[in-house]
Design a protein around this motif. Structure first.
Motif, PDB file in Angstrom:
ATOM      1  N   ASP A   1      35.443  -5.279  21.376  1.00 49.58           N
ATOM      2  CA  ASP A   1      35.856  -4.965  23.056  1.00 49.58           C
ATOM      3  C   ASP A   1      34.594  -3.480  23.890  1.00 49.58           C
TER       4      ASP A   1
ATOM      5  N   LYS B   1      32.402  -4.975  26.864  1.00 47.57           N
ATOM      6  CA  LYS B   1      32.775  -3.483  28.434  1.00 47.57           C
ATOM      7  C   LYS B   1      31.185  -2.565  28.039  1.00 47.57           C
TER       8      LYS B   1
ATOM      9  N   GLU C   1      29.218  -3.688  32.062  1.00 47.38           N
ATOM     10  CA  GLU C   1      28.916  -1.929  33.398  1.00 47.38           C
ATOM     11  C   GLU C   1      27.384  -2.489  33.485  1.00 47.38           C
TER      12      GLU C   1
END
Length: 135
Positions: free
Chosen positions: A82, A86, A90
């Motif tokens: 996860d 992420k 980003e």
């Protein structure tokens, strides 16, 4: 040998322009600047110091393996898939050159990204055991 090496304290990264590279690492990777002059900058990132050292054009920390493939010389770790997904998203939003998330046949997943000078870095979804204990 009676003593052992404990940790890597500093990594040196060749850059062509110290100001541009410093701005890139601070804004794209949230590095903390601790020192800068005309020849180098010292940033803190991922529990380590990095020296961004002024170098000649086309110098990178990358190397070519025996199959002729350009390789990274450094892997950053994150805490799980996860977190990997992420940070991947980003970095894309921050206009970083980012590769696809890969299954390389070992635990976890990885992706590669490049800095403003073409230095190639890996990100792995698995934390070293010592860092798991710190969480």
């Amino acid at each position: 040998m009676g003593q052992k090496l404990i940790r890597v304290g500093t990594t040196y990264i060749p850059v062509t322009d110290v100001d541009i590279a410093t701005e890139w690492y601070v804004t794209r990777l949230d590095a903390e600047l601790s020192y800068k002059d005309n020849d180098k900058a010292i940033i803190n990132l991922a529990d380590q110091s990095f020296f961004l050292v002024k170098a000649n054009e086309k110098q990178t920390a990358n190397f070519i393996d025996y199959k002729g493939k350009e390789q990274f010389s450094l892997t950053f770790e994150v805490n799980g898939i996860d977190a990997l997904e992420k940070i991947h998203k980003e970095l894309i939003k921050k206009d970083v050159i980012v590769g696809d998330i890969e299954d390389r046949g070992h635990a976890g997943r990885n992706f590669v990204f490049h800095d403003v000078n073409g230095n190639k870095f890996d990100v792995w979804s698995e934390l070293s055991p010592k860092y798991h204990r710190k969480l």
